[in-house]
Design an enzyme around this catalytic site. Structure first.
Site, PDB file in Angstrom:
ATOM      1  N   ASP A  55       0.839  -1.197   0.000  1.00 19.90           N
ATOM      2  CA  ASP A  55       0.000   0.000   0.000  1.00 19.90           C
ATOM      3  C   ASP A  55       0.881   1.257   0.000  1.00 19.90           C
ATOM      4  OD1 ASP A  55       0.838  -0.112   2.612  1.00 19.90           O
ATOM      5  OD2 ASP A  55      -1.162  -0.065   3.511  1.00 19.90           O
ATOM      6  N   SER A  56       2.206   1.048   0.037  1.00 10.43           N
ATOM      7  CA  SER A  56       3.144   2.155  -0.210  1.00 10.43           C
ATOM      8  C   SER A  56       2.851   2.803  -1.554  1.00 10.43           C
ATOM      9  CB  SER A  56       4.590   1.645  -0.169  1.00 10.43           C
ATOM     10  OG  SER A  56       4.754   0.521  -1.014  1.00 10.43           O
ATOM     11  N   GLU A 125      -1.341  -5.693   8.790  1.00  9.56           N
ATOM     12  CA  GLU A 125      -0.521  -5.055   9.816  1.00  9.56           C
ATOM     13  C   GLU A 125      -1.112  -5.275  11.210  1.00  9.56           C
ATOM     14  OE1 GLU A 125       0.118  -0.928   8.918  1.00  9.56           O
ATOM     15  OE2 GLU A 125       0.893  -1.367   6.912  1.00  9.56           O
ATOM     16  N   GLU A 192       9.256  -4.034  10.565  1.00 11.45           N
ATOM     17  CA  GLU A 192       9.652  -2.729  10.034  1.00 11.45           C
ATOM     18  C   GLU A 192      10.124  -1.813  11.161  1.00 11.45           C
ATOM     19  OE1 GLU A 192       6.880  -0.991   7.286  1.00 11.45           O
ATOM     20  OE2 GLU A 192       7.962   0.925   7.222  1.00 11.45           O
TER      21      GLU A 192
HETATM   22  O1  KIV Z   1       3.540  -1.068   1.675  1.00 12.89           O
HETATM   23  C1  KIV Z   1       4.695  -1.513   1.601  1.00 12.89           C
HETATM   24  O2  KIV Z   1       5.425  -1.316   0.630  1.00 12.89           O
HETATM   25  C2  KIV Z   1       5.177  -2.272   2.747  1.00 12.89           C
HETATM   26  C3  KIV Z   1       6.644  -2.580   2.809  1.00 12.89           C
HETATM   27  C4  KIV Z   1       7.418  -1.376   3.153  1.00 12.89           C
HETATM   28  C5  KIV Z   1       6.934  -3.706   3.726  1.00 12.89           C
HETATM   29  O3  KIV Z   1       4.422  -2.599   3.613  1.00 12.89           O
END
Ligand code: KIV
Length: 276
Positions: A55-56, A125, A192
């Site tokens: 979701d980044s 998460e 993380e």
């Molecule tokens: O959303 C993402 O890219 C992530 C990674 C940083 C682990 O959760």
């Protein structure tokens, strides 16, 4: 000899059970995010084990200030794009903010990510009430990757993007949560922004592999956001665990190969990429 004899054999597809085997055999796992077919193809050609549609994408693709606005439909769309670019790497898709607030909602979202998107595993998460969602999905044959430490969907609770688990009680809670997500059936755990020593302790306590990002060299594998690995500015402060592999790699596939090689030979992350 026939010409076809010289062709390199395509590598075998990475499966969910293969992740635990890699941990048992001491082979580091390499994960990278991707959001479209072209970069997915490059990640696969570069030899990563897993591609994460994170979701980044809300921040690095859409230019939003956090991951919170990302929707299930958007992750499904990007997962479909990435799936078309992959041959061997295992495809993991992120569950967006509140899409797993209840086990039933989690099943709806995960079914879309796996069924329509083509993911082999979904990532959630946290622990606590999320354990019910993890159990609910695993009992219905949807493999789960857990994510602990700095969980970006909790940014408002944390008051920012800060290292988690520095005090002894918080460290013990993280270790307990890691054991709980494993007991709930998670097959993989992203850690993380946690102190390197704590991430090592957690990795040693678990049978499932841990994948670190800002969690030091003691994890069973590493993940980076594609844009960070290519040295692209996201417009946000650059965290210390980021390394630009493009200069050394010379091309996108070369950068992926350099990143994968550095994870596998233990040269990335170095001490300067971790936290105390
Ligand atoms: O959303 C993402 O890219 C992530 C990674 C940083 C682990 O959760």
């Amino acid at each position: 000899m026939y010409a076809s004899d010289d062709k390199p054999k395509p590598r075998a597809a990475v499966t969910v059970p293969a992740l635990r085997v890699a941990k048992r055999e001491g082979r580091k796992l390499v994960m990278l995010t991707a959001y479209d077919a072209g970069f997915a193809r490059a990640a696969d050609a570069g030899g990563v084990d897993m591609v994460l549609v994170g979701d980044s994408l809300g921040m690095v693709v859409q230019g939003k200030p956090s991951t919170l606005p990302v929707t299930v439909a958007e992750i499904v769309y990007h997962t479909q794009c990435v799936a078309r670019g992959l041959r061997a790497a295992l495809l993991v898709a992120d569950m967006p903010f509140q899409s797993y607030a209840t086990p039933e909602r989690a099943l709806d979202a995960a079914s879309a990510l796996v069924g329509q998107g083509g993911a082999a595993m979904v990532k959630l998460e946290g622990a606590g009430h999320v354990l019910d969602a993890i159990r609910f999905l695993v009992e219905r044959d949807i493999p789960v990757c857990a994510h602990l430490g700095l969980t970006p969907q909790s940014v408002h609770k944390f008051g920012g993007y800060s290292v988690q688990g520095r005090e002894e009680t918080a460290a013990q809670r993280l270790l307990d949560d890691a054991l709980a997500v494993q007991a709930a059936g998670a097959e993989l755990l992203v850690l993380e922004c946690v102190p390197s020593a704590l991430a090592t302790r957690i990795s040693q306590a678990l049978q499932i592999p841990t994948i670190g990002i800002g969690a030091g060299p003691g994890c069973d594998g590493q993940v980076l956001v594609l844009h960070d690995m290519l040295g692209l500015s996201s417009g946000h402060r650059r965290p210390r665990f980021v390394k630009d592999f493009l200069a050394a790699g010379g091309s996108v596939v070369g950068a992926v190969k350099a990143y994968a090689a550095a994870v596998r030979d233990g040269s990335f992350p170095g001490p300067e990429h971790g936290y105390e």
